[in-house]
Design an enzyme around this catalytic site. Sequence first.
Site, mmCIF file in Angstrom:
data_model
loop_
_atom_site.group_PDB
_atom_site.id
_atom_site.type_symbol
_atom_site.label_atom_id
_atom_site.label_comp_id
_atom_site.label_asym_id
_atom_site.label_seq_id
_atom_site.Cartn_x
_atom_site.Cartn_y
_atom_site.Cartn_z
ATOM 1 N N ASP A 190 0.873 -1.183 0.000
ATOM 2 C CA ASP A 190 0.000 0.000 0.000
ATOM 3 C C ASP A 190 0.906 1.229 0.000
ATOM 4 O O ASP A 190 1.835 1.301 0.802
ATOM 5 C CB ASP A 190 -0.873 -0.021 1.266
ATOM 6 C CG ASP A 190 -1.716 1.226 1.407
ATOM 7 O OD1 ASP A 190 -2.634 1.414 0.588
ATOM 8 O OD2 ASP A 190 -1.462 2.027 2.330
ATOM 9 N N GLU A 216 -1.539 -1.263 -5.916
ATOM 10 C CA GLU A 216 -2.782 -0.601 -6.288
ATOM 11 C C GLU A 216 -2.606 0.156 -7.602
ATOM 12 O O GLU A 216 -1.503 0.316 -8.098
ATOM 13 C CB GLU A 216 -3.232 0.351 -5.181
ATOM 14 C CG GLU A 216 -2.234 1.453 -4.876
ATOM 15 C CD GLU A 216 -2.469 2.063 -3.503
ATOM 16 O OE1 GLU A 216 -3.460 2.786 -3.372
ATOM 17 O OE2 GLU A 216 -1.680 1.796 -2.576
ATOM 18 N N CYS A 221 -12.465 -5.097 4.827
ATOM 19 C CA CYS A 221 -11.856 -5.845 5.930
ATOM 20 C C CYS A 221 -11.059 -7.001 5.337
ATOM 21 O O CYS A 221 -11.586 -7.805 4.577
ATOM 22 C CB CYS A 221 -12.936 -6.365 6.872
ATOM 23 S SG CYS A 221 -12.303 -7.544 8.087
ATOM 24 N N CYS A 233 -12.678 -10.574 6.906
ATOM 25 C CA CYS A 233 -13.954 -11.166 6.506
ATOM 26 C C CYS A 233 -14.465 -10.638 5.163
ATOM 27 O O CYS A 233 -15.426 -11.164 4.613
ATOM 28 C CB CYS A 233 -15.021 -10.949 7.586
ATOM 29 S SG CYS A 233 -15.619 -9.252 7.664
ATOM 30 N N CYS A 251 -13.128 -3.692 12.244
ATOM 31 C CA CYS A 251 -14.267 -4.214 11.497
ATOM 32 C C CYS A 251 -15.460 -4.426 12.418
ATOM 33 O O CYS A 251 -15.346 -5.121 13.432
ATOM 34 C CB CYS A 251 -13.884 -5.526 10.808
ATOM 35 S SG CYS A 251 -15.270 -6.287 9.953
ATOM 36 N N CYS A 284 -16.727 -8.540 11.986
ATOM 37 C CA CYS A 284 -16.028 -9.683 12.582
ATOM 38 C C CYS A 284 -15.120 -9.295 13.745
ATOM 39 O O CYS A 284 -14.518 -10.148 14.387
ATOM 40 C CB CYS A 284 -15.228 -10.434 11.509
ATOM 41 S SG CYS A 284 -13.733 -9.547 10.990
ATOM 42 N N ASP A 314 -3.077 0.887 7.200
ATOM 43 C CA ASP A 314 -2.302 0.652 5.975
ATOM 44 C C ASP A 314 -1.956 -0.820 5.791
ATOM 45 O O ASP A 314 -1.904 -1.319 4.668
ATOM 46 C CB ASP A 314 -1.021 1.501 5.982
ATOM 47 C CG ASP A 314 -1.322 2.993 5.988
ATOM 48 O OD1 ASP A 314 -2.417 3.370 5.511
ATOM 49 O OD2 ASP A 314 -0.484 3.771 6.477
HETATM 50 ZN ZN LIG Z 1 -14.227 -8.181 9.174
#
Ligand SMILES: [Zn+2]
Length: 228
Positions: free
Chosen positions: A52, A136, A189, A192, A208, A211, A218
């Site tokens: 990233d 990216e 996330c 999940c 998150c 989850c 980052d």
């Molecule tokens: Zn999650």
Amino acid sequence: MREALRWTGEVSRVVASRKDDKWFVSIRVHTDDANTMVQMSLRDDKPAVGVDVGINTLATCSDGTKYENPRPLKRYLRKLARANRTLSRKTFLSNNWRKAKSRLASVHDRISCIREDSHHKASTAIVRKASRMGIETLNVSGLLKNRKLAKALSDSALSRFLTMLKYKAERRGIPLTEAAMFFASSQTCSSCGSKKSELTLRERIYHCGECGFTCDRDVNAAINLCPV
Ligand SMILES: [Zn+2]
């Protein structure tokens, strides 16, 4: 300033050159092909790495390693703003205007040298430890709308950094995956796969709600960019 040679082998040519008030030395080294073969054979033991990129932290890898932008850069960005202000106060084409203009050019030059050096070091370190890489895709048309000087400078530098990662990976035969342009690497996330509708730049920790996964923002983005 000095630095050890990064390659082993026979030095066959050394050229010193000068640009403005700066001296440069280029050194040609004949390296042993065997070194490259060793690197290739070790590749299977290395992990896949997602990267990233950002303005404050230049690169964050999915293994948690961070490569910071060099500290002198901030100092020179302040100098750049000052040199720009000074130039704008001078009478166009006057002697003082010329002096201010050359001062501004030398600050620009210094910034690009510091930046390029740090980008080379970070990109080499990253490709050395990866068997596969994921990066990216920067939204270039989005960047063009940005009128803030420092931000725009950083953004163009970031796309150059990504280009560096690409050609260094290619040179080593490391497969590289580029995420789709609008892939929400920061909002998703990495545990999940659920996606936040909003994530402000001030939220440095990703948490998150689905989850309960909690991680450096980052690093979470880098894991999402990591090829499977
Ligand atoms: Zn999650």
